[in-house]
Design a protein around this motif. Sequence first.
Motif, PDB file in Angstrom:
ATOM      1  N   GLY A 235       0.798  -1.219   0.000  1.00 24.47           N
ATOM      2  CA  GLY A 235       0.000   0.000   0.000  1.00 24.47           C
ATOM      3  C   GLY A 235       0.827   1.264   0.000  1.00 24.47           C
ATOM      4  O   GLY A 235       0.348   2.328   0.395  1.00 24.47           O
ATOM      5  N   ALA A 236       2.077   1.174  -0.459  1.00 24.89           N
ATOM      6  CA  ALA A 236       2.943   2.366  -0.532  1.00 24.89           C
ATOM      7  C   ALA A 236       2.243   3.471  -1.322  1.00 24.89           C
ATOM      8  O   ALA A 236       1.446   3.189  -2.212  1.00 24.89           O
ATOM      9  CB  ALA A 236       4.265   2.010  -1.208  1.00 24.89           C
ATOM     10  N   PRO A 237       2.541   4.728  -1.011  1.00 30.62           N
ATOM     11  CA  PRO A 237       1.970   5.817  -1.799  1.00 30.62           C
ATOM     12  C   PRO A 237       2.327   5.680  -3.276  1.00 30.62           C
ATOM     13  O   PRO A 237       3.329   5.047  -3.630  1.00 30.62           O
ATOM     14  CB  PRO A 237       2.628   7.064  -1.193  1.00 30.62           C
ATOM     15  CG  PRO A 237       2.987   6.668   0.199  1.00 30.62           C
ATOM     16  CD  PRO A 237       3.365   5.214   0.105  1.00 30.62           C
ATOM     17  N   ALA A 238       1.501   6.271  -4.092  1.00 31.06           N
ATOM     18  CA  ALA A 238       1.692   6.245  -5.537  1.00 31.06           C
ATOM     19  C   ALA A 238       2.381   7.543  -5.966  1.00 31.06           C
ATOM     20  O   ALA A 238       2.801   8.334  -5.122  1.00 31.06           O
ATOM     21  CB  ALA A 238       0.337   6.111  -6.210  1.00 31.06           C
ATOM     22  N   PHE A 239       2.518   7.738  -7.277  1.00 32.32           N
ATOM     23  CA  PHE A 239       3.118   8.998  -7.732  1.00 32.32           C
ATOM     24  C   PHE A 239       2.288   9.598  -8.854  1.00 32.32           C
ATOM     25  O   PHE A 239       1.429   8.927  -9.438  1.00 32.32           O
ATOM     26  CB  PHE A 239       4.584   8.801  -8.150  1.00 32.32           C
ATOM     27  CG  PHE A 239       4.804   7.859  -9.310  1.00 32.32           C
ATOM     28  CD1 PHE A 239       4.817   8.327 -10.615  1.00 32.32           C
ATOM     29  CD2 PHE A 239       5.006   6.500  -9.090  1.00 32.32           C
ATOM     30  CE1 PHE A 239       5.032   7.469 -11.683  1.00 32.32           C
ATOM     31  CE2 PHE A 239       5.220   5.628 -10.163  1.00 32.32           C
ATOM     32  CZ  PHE A 239       5.224   6.113 -11.462  1.00 32.32           C
ATOM     33  N   VAL A 240       2.539  10.862  -9.095  1.00 33.71           N
ATOM     34  CA  VAL A 240       1.780  11.568 -10.124  1.00 33.71           C
ATOM     35  C   VAL A 240       2.702  12.552 -10.824  1.00 33.71           C
ATOM     36  O   VAL A 240       3.536  13.204 -10.189  1.00 33.71           O
ATOM     37  CB  VAL A 240       0.522  12.251  -9.516  1.00 33.71           C
ATOM     38  CG1 VAL A 240       0.875  13.142  -8.334  1.00 33.71           C
ATOM     39  CG2 VAL A 240      -0.252  13.053 -10.553  1.00 33.71           C
TER      40      VAL A 240
END
Lengths: 438, 438
Positions: A235-240
């Motif tokens: 569930g690590a943060p995603a990127f944008v």
Amino acid sequence: MISRDDCARRDAADALAPLRDQFMLPEGVIYVDGNSLGALPRATPARVADAVRQEWGDGLIRSWNDAGWITLPQRVGDRIGALVGAKPGECVAADSTSVNLFKVLSAASRIVKADSSARRVIVSERQNFPTDLYIAEGLCRDLGWTLELLEPPALIERLSGGRGGDVAIMMLTQVNYRTGALHDMASMTALAHAAGALTVWDLAHSAGALPVDLNGAGADFAIGCGYKFLNGGPGAPAFVWAHPRHAGRFWQPLSGWMGHAAPFTFRPHYEPAAGIARFLCGTPAVLSLTALECGVDTLRAADALGGMAAIRDKSIALTELFVALVDERCAPIGFACASPRDARVRGSQVSLTHASADGASHGYAIMQALIARGVIGDFRAGTAADAHGPALPDILRFGFTPLYLRFVDVFDAVDHLVQVMQREEYREARFNKRSAVT
Amino acid sequence: MISRDDCARRDAADALAPLRDQFMLPEGVIYVDGNSLGALPRATPARVADAVRQEWGDGLIRSWNDAGWITLPQRVGDRIGALVGAKPGECVAADSTSVNLFKVLSAASRIVKADSSARRVIVSERQNFPTDLYIAEGLCRDLGWTLELLEPPALIERLSGGRGGDVAIMMLTQVNYRTGALHDMASMTALAHAAGALTVWDLAHSAGALPVDLNGAGADFAIGCGYKFLNGGPGAPAFVWAHPRHAGRFWQPLSGWMGHAAPFTFRPHYEPAAGIARFLCGTPAVLSLTALECGVDTLRAADALGGMAAIRDKSIALTELFVALVDERCAPIGFACASPRDARVRGSQVSLTHASADGASHGYAIMQALIARGVIGDFRAGTAADAHGPALPDILRFGFTPLYLRFVDVFDAVDHLVQVMQREEYREARFNKRSAVT
């Protein structure tokens, strides 16, 4: 016949082989599911423990400044950006892939609405990862737009020859989660642009797995996942990412305080930060971002050994070996390759279908029996035919992470698969009991 | 005159005093900023280390089932729910406060639009936490609605006597982040309902700080923060609650796969899960949720000692002591209480203003000098007068977490404040240099 010794020789000659030591892999496990959840980097436990005990426990609120928590989304975003062809300052790590997709689709839709009123269609692939489709479906409902799901050849057709005049956005996942099929980002982006559409790329299965060049392709927006090939943890943060030509142009509806031009002035009205920072929303998840930073650093350790190009070379070598071994040993017992055979259009995974002599579907149980032997891949159920296309088969997925997989692991994985079938282990009742997550 | 011995006697008689041992507080620190970031529970480092090494490292992808990761949002949500008057199954932990606010405001707006077309106003407090205002402002812009910001008396007026016929949603934070002023949730909810409006409550500064009864108040939606009085760690996931009469009625635009009725069937169309689960979106941040679970458990340790009622009693005793000491020792040197003097309408914090003899604002430097002495509170800058109301002063905030603060800590904090002023430590250049986060 490919022998285990052949594979061992390849490992001995592999320049990336030392990178395996960066990971803590359990004894007796061959992990071919790094495309779902990357393995634990050796540096992560101590780094997370430090963030918990020193930064949080001792530093307390002071760590927002002293430990640099406040710039973590940018810092981790820049490190990821360097892997996907983004320049410093163009990428941030935050929230989940789904939430980030909502942000970029919303931003893209605002650009389209400001530029032209005729475009009201988002095109995507029918086999795109469902959460992408769900987010786009919801947004289309709210906008009065249409989400059109096509198979790749029909998608190309749809955007060619002047037929894309109503298309607002092409939304694609670069590597298909089921088959591993790899889109050519540059040519698909060019096709969409020629049709007048914007592009939103999901890099979930490509970031960290193969060279990606967002700026080179002239893409418009991208998002991606932190817990697959970036090894950021569950569930690590995603990127944008947004191309600089768009990043400052509109803001997105998740206008939380971390995307404000001056969050700590506590002004009552929203003023978006310059550039990509306006794609931040709430307070960053520091512990998870810290683990993600470690995960990305394990990839950057390959920089001195050839970087993403070397990772891609080994990835292709691993998947080619797997395909060859499957052809040799598993085709006779009902397995077929459901991934592209041409490595140039395949990501870092190979999926198999299985046709059993008794006509029943044993895919789920076969994977459970394999997992019981320590070969951890996963199973994805097929779906029925629908308005968008034909039925999709059950598949067994095998992901190949070049940082920690050896050529002998590929050999052994196939060997275990052969044994599972020879001994009919998949018939055991315990392997036929479905779990919550399959 | 209140003496330190008086305070020590109160600590000796405090039934909650043993709970302090549940936390790892640095030597020499008096932590009066738990309203911004809660302190580290003693159990958290080992629990997070276990999630990293055993669950992730050894269990790998299997932990979605074996370690119960897949139900973490519900499990942690239920534990939080029990603290705020939610029944099991009504609350989930996920995403950030800002993102969850977007979900519930969106859902509420859909209910309003389906029920009545005349209501197009969201009313809130001018001094509400800015991220709440930013999210509501963005949503109003998209909906063609208006966000009206009022001071509390005007807000009550606005919803009374038939003047609320155009109000769709009343959005309030139960405890004001600047002043600590506490709304009566039951009466404000009744007022909004009588006006025909729905209610959205932000429990950021009340969950874990005082008894909250969402069902008892008949509230419609609520969100709250995991890293303040719930001690979940920096950037911990937030929580979201919807009254059962609404939870299944509409879905919200962040329709990610974890809110799907059957996420692992990978169907191309979104079908929202029953109840509150449809307020989930992307993959849960397992490491951060694990830390949050530990934080909530430290609060639950008070259950045997009187639970939230006992925590509230001690909270009031601590803030009353602080106010009395400030009156006694700090009023003569320019400090005034900017929080309600009536403890019944005050949360678990007290804010002070400071008027200096030289007319300059030294609030920031005073807090930095206090922090250098180990008394960690925080500073919130004032804002200029605007269309919504008069100027707001700079404040020094002091949060009081009954789980780990002693009465002697309150005495010592005030003593340090007096010394900072007597020795004019706030004039030192190092305390006047602004940091990124103030």
